[in-house]
Design a protein around this motif. Structure first.
Motif, PDB file in Angstrom:
ATOM      1  N   ARG C  74      44.657  65.874  26.924  1.00  0.00           N
ATOM      2  CA  ARG C  74      46.038  66.221  26.728  1.00  0.00           C
ATOM      3  C   ARG C  74      46.122  66.888  25.396  1.00  0.00           C
ATOM      4  NH1 ARG C  74      47.465  61.126  28.807  1.00  0.00           N
ATOM      5  NH2 ARG C  74      48.203  60.773  26.576  1.00  0.00           N
ATOM      6  N   VAL C  75      46.544  68.086  25.635  1.00  0.00           N
ATOM      7  CA  VAL C  75      46.589  68.955  24.406  1.00  0.00           C
ATOM      8  C   VAL C  75      48.045  69.557  24.310  1.00  0.00           C
ATOM      9  CG1 VAL C  75      46.087  71.511  23.522  1.00  0.00           C
ATOM     10  CG2 VAL C  75      44.432  69.572  24.390  1.00  0.00           C
ATOM     11  N   GLY C  76      48.600  69.476  22.985  1.00  0.00           N
ATOM     12  CA  GLY C  76      50.182  69.791  22.702  1.00  0.00           C
ATOM     13  C   GLY C  76      50.032  71.323  22.099  1.00  0.00           C
ATOM     14  N   TYR C  77      50.909  72.189  22.313  1.00  0.00           N
ATOM     15  CA  TYR C  77      50.552  73.537  21.524  1.00  0.00           C
ATOM     16  C   TYR C  77      52.140  73.674  21.031  1.00  0.00           C
ATOM     17  CZ  TYR C  77      49.666  78.740  21.035  1.00  0.00           C
ATOM     18  OH  TYR C  77      49.839  79.940  20.716  1.00  0.00           O
ATOM     19  N   VAL C  78      52.190  74.137  19.924  1.00  0.00           N
ATOM     20  CA  VAL C  78      53.309  74.502  19.288  1.00  0.00           C
ATOM     21  C   VAL C  78      53.197  76.119  18.953  1.00  0.00           C
ATOM     22  CG1 VAL C  78      55.065  74.351  17.337  1.00  0.00           C
ATOM     23  CG2 VAL C  78      54.116  72.429  18.685  1.00  0.00           C
ATOM     24  N   PRO C  79      53.735  76.956  19.644  1.00  0.00           N
ATOM     25  CA  PRO C  79      53.606  78.260  19.326  1.00  0.00           C
ATOM     26  C   PRO C  79      54.441  78.808  18.065  1.00  0.00           C
ATOM     27  CG  PRO C  79      54.903  78.194  21.402  1.00  0.00           C
ATOM     28  CD  PRO C  79      54.325  76.847  20.750  1.00  0.00           C
ATOM     29  N   GLN C  80      54.027  80.129  17.625  1.00  0.00           N
ATOM     30  CA  GLN C  80      54.838  80.746  16.635  1.00  0.00           C
ATOM     31  C   GLN C  80      56.397  80.958  17.143  1.00  0.00           C
ATOM     32  OE1 GLN C  80      53.912  84.167  14.866  1.00  0.00           O
ATOM     33  NE2 GLN C  80      51.488  83.297  14.401  1.00  0.00           N
ATOM     34  N   ARG C  81      57.235  80.386  16.267  1.00  0.00           N
ATOM     35  CA  ARG C  81      58.623  80.622  16.826  1.00  0.00           C
ATOM     36  C   ARG C  81      59.102  81.821  17.393  1.00  0.00           C
ATOM     37  NH1 ARG C  81      62.552  80.720  12.794  1.00  0.00           N
ATOM     38  NH2 ARG C  81      60.995  80.174  11.246  1.00  0.00           N
ATOM     39  N   GLY C  82      58.363  82.880  16.934  1.00  0.00           N
ATOM     40  CA  GLY C  82      58.801  84.364  17.223  1.00  0.00           C
ATOM     41  C   GLY C  82      57.993  84.840  18.470  1.00  0.00           C
ATOM     42  N   SER C  83      57.405  83.960  19.123  1.00  0.00           N
ATOM     43  CA  SER C  83      56.541  84.597  20.179  1.00  0.00           C
ATOM     44  C   SER C  83      57.512  84.248  21.540  1.00  0.00           C
ATOM     45  CB  SER C  83      55.128  83.271  20.567  1.00  0.00           C
ATOM     46  OG  SER C  83      55.505  81.989  20.790  1.00  0.00           O
ATOM     47  N   VAL C  84      58.552  83.466  21.240  1.00  0.00           N
ATOM     48  CA  VAL C  84      59.514  83.510  22.624  1.00  0.00           C
ATOM     49  C   VAL C  84      60.949  84.055  22.386  1.00  0.00           C
ATOM     50  CG1 VAL C  84      58.460  81.198  23.538  1.00  0.00           C
ATOM     51  CG2 VAL C  84      60.454  81.161  22.165  1.00  0.00           C
ATOM     52  N   ASP C  85      61.652  84.259  23.360  1.00  0.00           N
ATOM     53  CA  ASP C  85      62.955  84.874  23.227  1.00  0.00           C
ATOM     54  C   ASP C  85      63.877  83.935  23.179  1.00  0.00           C
ATOM     55  OD1 ASP C  85      65.176  86.292  23.491  1.00  0.00           O
ATOM     56  OD2 ASP C  85      64.822  87.098  25.424  1.00  0.00           O
ATOM     57  N   TRP C  86      64.716  83.789  21.881  1.00  0.00           N
ATOM     58  CA  TRP C  86      65.578  82.629  22.077  1.00  0.00           C
ATOM     59  C   TRP C  86      66.800  82.916  22.277  1.00  0.00           C
ATOM     60  CZ3 TRP C  86      63.979  77.844  20.524  1.00  0.00           C
ATOM     61  CH2 TRP C  86      62.780  77.699  20.076  1.00  0.00           C
ATOM     62  N   ASP C  87      66.958  83.891  23.166  1.00  0.00           N
ATOM     63  CA  ASP C  87      68.402  84.457  23.830  1.00  0.00           C
ATOM     64  C   ASP C  87      68.152  84.150  25.225  1.00  0.00           C
ATOM     65  OD1 ASP C  87      69.996  85.821  21.972  1.00  0.00           O
ATOM     66  OD2 ASP C  87      69.044  87.603  22.226  1.00  0.00           O
ATOM     67  N   PHE C  88      66.953  83.326  25.704  1.00  0.00           N
ATOM     68  CA  PHE C  88      66.916  82.877  26.920  1.00  0.00           C
ATOM     69  C   PHE C  88      68.193  81.967  27.297  1.00  0.00           C
ATOM     70  CE2 PHE C  88      65.124  80.588  30.268  1.00  0.00           C
ATOM     71  CZ  PHE C  88      64.294  81.389  31.008  1.00  0.00           C
ATOM     72  N   PRO C  89      68.661  81.961  28.371  1.00  0.00           N
ATOM     73  CA  PRO C  89      69.806  81.262  28.916  1.00  0.00           C
ATOM     74  C   PRO C  89      69.254  79.916  29.169  1.00  0.00           C
ATOM     75  CG  PRO C  89      69.431  82.809  30.581  1.00  0.00           C
ATOM     76  CD  PRO C  89      68.329  83.130  29.733  1.00  0.00           C
ATOM     77  N   THR C  90      69.183  78.869  28.168  1.00  0.00           N
ATOM     78  CA  THR C  90      68.715  77.505  28.516  1.00  0.00           C
ATOM     79  C   THR C  90      69.372  76.922  27.346  1.00  0.00           C
ATOM     80  OG1 THR C  90      67.423  76.221  29.082  1.00  0.00           O
ATOM     81  CG2 THR C  90      66.603  77.754  27.560  1.00  0.00           C
ATOM     82  N   ASN C  91      69.068  75.263  27.155  1.00  0.00           N
ATOM     83  CA  ASN C  91      69.553  74.382  26.229  1.00  0.00           C
ATOM     84  C   ASN C  91      68.384  73.679  25.539  1.00  0.00           C
ATOM     85  OD1 ASN C  91      69.286  72.339  27.812  1.00  0.00           O
ATOM     86  ND2 ASN C  91      71.475  72.309  28.418  1.00  0.00           N
ATOM     87  N   VAL C  92      68.662  73.018  24.564  1.00  0.00           N
ATOM     88  CA  VAL C  92      67.617  72.495  23.682  1.00  0.00           C
ATOM     89  C   VAL C  92      67.106  71.311  24.604  1.00  0.00           C
ATOM     90  CG1 VAL C  92      67.368  70.697  21.737  1.00  0.00           C
ATOM     91  CG2 VAL C  92      68.742  72.736  21.458  1.00  0.00           C
ATOM     92  N   LEU C  93      67.716  70.510  25.285  1.00  0.00           N
ATOM     93  CA  LEU C  93      67.028  69.524  26.111  1.00  0.00           C
ATOM     94  C   LEU C  93      66.123  70.314  27.297  1.00  0.00           C
ATOM     95  CD1 LEU C  93      67.151  66.513  27.076  1.00  0.00           C
ATOM     96  CD2 LEU C  93      68.831  66.737  28.559  1.00  0.00           C
ATOM     97  N   ASP C  94      66.600  71.247  27.661  1.00  0.00           N
ATOM     98  CA  ASP C  94      66.038  71.883  28.753  1.00  0.00           C
ATOM     99  C   ASP C  94      64.481  72.362  28.179  1.00  0.00           C
ATOM    100  OD1 ASP C  94      65.947  72.396  31.515  1.00  0.00           O
ATOM    101  OD2 ASP C  94      66.335  74.657  31.325  1.00  0.00           O
ATOM    102  N   VAL C  95      64.306  73.040  26.951  1.00  0.00           N
ATOM    103  CA  VAL C  95      63.130  73.379  26.417  1.00  0.00           C
ATOM    104  C   VAL C  95      62.547  72.281  26.092  1.00  0.00           C
ATOM    105  CG1 VAL C  95      62.219  74.598  24.310  1.00  0.00           C
ATOM    106  CG2 VAL C  95      64.553  75.596  25.464  1.00  0.00           C
ATOM    107  N   THR C  96      62.983  71.255  25.779  1.00  0.00           N
ATOM    108  CA  THR C  96      62.028  70.001  25.536  1.00  0.00           C
ATOM    109  C   THR C  96      61.477  69.450  26.814  1.00  0.00           C
ATOM    110  OG1 THR C  96      63.712  69.439  23.685  1.00  0.00           O
ATOM    111  CG2 THR C  96      62.121  67.954  24.228  1.00  0.00           C
TER     112      THR C  96
END
Lengths: 373, 369, 244
Positions: C74-96
């Motif tokens: 099992r591997v966990g990956y935390v990409p660079q913050r800038g690698s995704v679009d933070w305007d994406f319509p979703t909330n914190v819980l959903d991303v988690t």
């Protein structure tokens, strides 16, 4: 030969050839900047957005005079660019969505205007339809003169502001740091792009004009790394494809002009992508193959050297299967080993067994040193 | 309303919904222009399939169109991967070529059958009711209605089943790949559905309106909500509204239905762009204004706090000094002082300003954070 | 004892240019390992190649002693913050929750159990009050913590984090470091791309100095020397001397 004689003698053909050469050259020049500034698809939006402008210009003035239609086209094309800029800078809508939206909405408005015109009592509207897919055969001297005038102005401005545009396209922030009026220059260059597109609409049509912006520039880019040469090549390619396509379509009534020109320029582009010496796909593939082969051979040689280190006899022969396990691949090692043998670095000693030669030992040591440095 | 009119509107609504579904993901994936590319590139596939079957309502046309639509996606990706041209240029190179092939095929070999270029580009919704599906003498309704209905239903089913996966692939393709969800496969599946939708919509509304329907309503919805599922719902609603409104506008003006629908979509977007509750022009203008006032008020109380009770207070806490020192316009400063007085943050004594207890606590709070 | 991450002869090339050249790396289990190097050194590329997100031209990667596949470790990956679009319509819980998608599997929906796990992870990073917040409204540090929570719910054995401390506020930095130490205490291995040379010695156990080639790797006290840094950065490291 007949064709060339015909071209020289036939007045219509000559007009058509001149007109398309002109529009190809102008769109090739401005297209280079559009492609370099990642605005390849802006041309598509502008050309579609020109449709309502053409219709409205005709509706308002009742004239089919090319300059008037072109001014109308330029106005709405320019308005579309401004809309894209406002939407992307004032909301979270991204560039691609703004382009798609503006392109289709303006075109839709254009359709509404065209259906209005079709209902007008007098029949003069015939011919506006040609703006959809273009009609080279409809070019007359008056059109070519207008195109030459507008195209000449655009190219002249490009030449005058060459340095500034070059900097703008290459490094916007640096340009800003030199206190260049970046916004004004941006506006200027976009306006020139609009002019280049408007010139081609009657011949190539609103639907496909964008290809004439992108393809010559993309093809020219493959042959050179210098902007000046790129623009010149792009102009030549655009003009050549324009002339070839329009003449082919004048020959046959069943070859619509716009699509024929597009296919001509696409052909040049495909050839450029394939065979251009520095970047072409074919050469790159050959070079990569050669390099990979060499890397494989070096790796095998070093493996043999490493294996030899485990024995007292440096020229001890090893089985191919051992080498395959070391490489952790299933690919055959026979071919690279044979190649190494041809260079005198390894020697086959019986059934699928290989050993280093003295030259091979020296080469391995040289490679080890090279990698360590 | 006649039966025909009802059928036309129903078809338009279904087309709008079928386009909005994959369109939402195109917009979020920054691939809106792929709708432009695909809606043009399905043409040669349709034409070839038509030559093979000789039938304009054969389902093979959808297969053919989807094939060339996917071919576009593959070609664009292949060109991008060579790194010889950028993605936007790749799109701009591929679809005009494919579309040109389609147009030339029609012009050369099909000039006299019912498949002319204008219809391809512009579509003719008004003709939808004339092509009917008759089984054993029973009229089951227009073929176009069924075709769009089936493709729309398949798209809807796909998105419902793979909602979670599509969301992840759109938001973070790398994580999607790591978790084993094959973002590339999802991408091609989605593009296949975009292509199939473009083919069926093509017949009714033409290539360009397909773009309007796929990009416009989702773009507007994107400014109205922060929830993906609501964005999809709103897109369908906005698309369907534009479909019906566009039809009636066209009816009244006797203009192109496709053109009117695209224009209404533009109008919808313009309204949303201006008046959307949080993302709209006016609300963000209003918010910026509020923030400016808020900030100025904070500056005022902090300024007063810092000089309160000190010898220089006589000089610093004067109304006219604010204008010089904080470089506020006379009018702005006057307005601000009146407002702050009304809110009980400061009191005024001739030209001197004093903090109230409330103003002091606000200033202290602002300085800590 | 086996290694958590083992890389052999890894070479990655874009067109003709090698971006990573012949990398060998062994990272023991249960350590915090920094990856350090100048811009363009290939730090992100190395992570992506290890995770199989980029196809290497040559070489091999072993995670916990086996070639990496989704099921082996099992591997966990935390990409660079800038690698995704933070305007994406979703909330914190959903991303988690996205971190749990792999365990949930194709087509199945998120259940109550997953929701609970995600909320726990958010609590660990101090973001429990923001669960319903739209991601477009988060500050940089908060975004980073949401990404960490998403990796935490994956309950991985090895974590890969790409610049988690880049541009975050001091509170978030402290929270992240505390979290990394908790992970280490649980025996997890964490690979972190790190840009701040001053803090390498205090935050990490191991370090990899990278500049297209591997310059050096191993325990911080042995490897993080002036000489090695000069080799990595090509002489532009005067500022580390001050920190000793």
């Amino acid at each position: 030969m007949d064709f060339i004689t015909a071209l020289l003698e036939d007045y219509t053909l000559r007009t058509v050839a001149l007109g398309t050469a002109l529009l190809g050259a102008v769109s090739g020049a401005l297209g280079s900047f559009a492609v370099l500034r990642r605005q390849s698809l802006l041309g598509d939006a502008i050309s579609h957005a020109a449709l309502p402008g053409i219709g409205l210009a005709f509706l308002i003035t009742g004239s089919k005079y090319p300059l008037i239609l072109m001014i109308g086209a330029a106005l709405t094309g320019w308005l579309a660019t401004a809309a894209v800029m406002v939407v992307t800078s004032r909301s979270r809508i991204k560039y691609d969505s703004a382009l798609g939206l503006v392109l289709s909405v303006f075109f839709g408005l254009g359709l509404v205007v065209l259906t209005f015109i079709q209902k007008l009592p007098d029949a003069r509207q015939a011919g506006l339809d040609a703006f959809l897919f273009g009609q080279a055969a409809s070019l007359i001297e008056r059109d070519v003169v207008t195109m030459a005038f507008l195209g000449g102005v655009a190219l002249l401005l490009l030449l005058v502001l060459w340095k500034e545009f070059k900097l703008l396209s290459f490094d916007l922030e640096f340009a800003q740091s030199l206190f260049l009026p970046v916004r004004a220059l941006d506006l200027m260059l976009t306006t020139l792009l609009v002019m280049a597109i408007v010139i081609g609409l009657q011949t190539v049509g609103v639907v496909l004009m964008s290809a004439l912006i992108v393809a010559p520039a993309a093809a020219a880019r493959q042959w050179t790394d210098r902007l000046g040469i790129m623009v010149a090549l792009s102009m030549i390619i655009g003009a050549g494809a324009g002339v070839a396509g329009s003449l082919l379509s004048t020959e046959s009534s069943r070859l619509p002009t716009g699509p024929t020109i597009v296919l001509c320029v696409t052909a040049v582009m495909v050839v450029s992508l394939m065979v251009s010496p520095a970047r072409g796909i074919l050469w790159c593939r050959l070079r990569r193959r050669h390099r990979n082969r060499q890397l494989r051979q070096e790796a095998l040689l070093l493996d043999l050297y490493a294996l030899a280190g485990q024995h007292r006899d440096r020229f001890h022969a090893h089985d191919e299967s051992v080498l395959i396990i070391m490489r952790a691949t299933r690919a055959s090692v026979r071919k690279p080993l044979t190649a190494l043998a041809e260079r005198g670095w390894v020697r086959s000693s019986g059934l699928a067994k290989w050993s280093l030669t003295q030259a091979g030992v020296e080469e391995s040591q040289r490679l080890m040193r090279e990698r360590a440095s | 309303m006649t039966g025909f009119q009802l059928e036309i509107q129903l078809t338009a609504i279904i087309v709008a919904a079928a386009c909005a579904l994959p369109g939402t993901f195109l917009v979020l994936r920054r691939m809106a222009m792929m709708s432009d590319a695909i809606s043009h590139a399905v043409l040669p596939g349709i034409v070839v399939a038509f030559f093979l079957t000789g039938n304009l309502s054969s389902p093979l046309l959808i297969v053919g169109g989807t094939a060339t639509g996917l071919l576009t996606v593959v070609l664009v990706e292949a060109m991008r991967r060579t790194r010889l041209v950028r993605e936007d240029a790749a799109i701009g190179l591929v679809f005009p070529a494919l579309f040109s092939i389609g147009v030339i095929l029609i012009a050369r070999f099909a000039g006299d059958v019912h498949l002319d270029i204008d219809a391809v580009l512009l579509g003719e919704l008004a003709f939808v009711p004339f092509d009917r599906w008759v089984v054993a003498g029973v009229d089951l309704g227009p073929v176009g209605l069924y075709a769009t209905g089936v493709v729309g239903a398949i798209t809807g089913l796909f998105i419902a089943l793979f909602y979670k996966e599509l969301k992840l692939a759109t938001f973070d393709a790398a994580l999607c790949a790591m978790l084993g969800f094959m973002p590339t496969m999802l991408h091609y599946a989605l593009m296949g559905l975009v292509s199939a939708t473009a083919v069926v919509a093509f017949d009714a509304v033409g290539a360009i309106l397909v773009i309007a329907l796929m990009v416009g309503p989702p773009a507007a919805a994107y400014l109205l909500t922060d929830h993906l599922h609501r964005m999809i719902g709103l897109s369908i609603g906005l698309g369907a509204t534009a479909a019906v409104a566009g039809y009636w506008v066209a009816h009244v003006l006797d203009a192109s239905i496709a053109g009117s629908m695209a224009s209404i979509i533009g109008l919808e977007f313009a309204l949303v762009f201006a008046f959307a509750p949080h993302q709209g022009l006016f609300s963000s203008w209003h918010r910026r204004r509020l923030q400016r006032w808020e900030f100025a008020r904070k500056m005022l109380v902090i300024h007063l706090l810092q000089h309160e009770g000190r010898p220089e207070a006589v000089r610093e806490c004067r109304v006219d000094h604010l204008q010089d020192h904080l470089q506020w316009e006379r009018e702005f400063a006057g307005h601000l002082i009146r407002q702050s007085e009304l809110q009980g943050l400061i009191t005024r004594e001739g030209v001197y300003l004093h903090l109230t207890a409330k103003g002091r606590s606000i200033a202290q709070e602002a300085m800590v954070s | 004892m086996g290694y958590a991450v083992e890389v052999r002869d890894l070479t990655v090339a874009y067109r003709q240019k090698p971006v990573l050249w012949d990398i060998d790396l062994k990272v023991p289990r249960g350590v915090l390992n920094a990856i350090v190097g100048p811009n363009g050194a290939g730090k992100t590329t190395l992570m992506k190649a290890i995770l199989g997100l980029i196809k290497p031209a040559a070489g091999q990667v072993l995670l916990n002693g086996a070639p990496y596949s989704r099921h082996s470790v099992r591997v966990g990956y935390v990409p660079q913050r800038g690698s995704v679009d933070w305007d994406f319509p979703t909330n914190v819980l959903d991303v988690t929750l996205m971190g749990l998608y792999g365990r949930i599997g194709w087509m199945r929906r998120v259940g109550r159990k997953e929701r609970k796990l995600a909320l726990q992870a958010l609590e660990q990073v101090g973001m429990q009050d923001y669960a319903q917040r739209q991601i477009s409204q988060l500050s940089g540090g908060q975004q980073q913590r949401v990404f960490l929570a998403r990796a935490l719910v994956q309950d991985a054995e090895i974590y890969f984090m790409d610049e988690p401390l880049q541009g975050v506020d001091a509170t978030t930095e402290r929270a992240i470091i505390t979290l990394l130490r908790q992970l280490r205490a649980q025996g997890k291995t964490v690979m972190v791309v790190h840009h701040d040379l001053q803090t390498v010695t205090s935050y990490f156990d191991n370090v990899l100095l990278l500049n297209v080639r591997r310059i050096a790797s191993g325990p911080v006290e042995e490897v993080f020397t002036e000489e090695n840094l000069r080799l990595t950065y090509g002489g532009r490291v005067a500022f580390v001397q001050a920190s000793g």
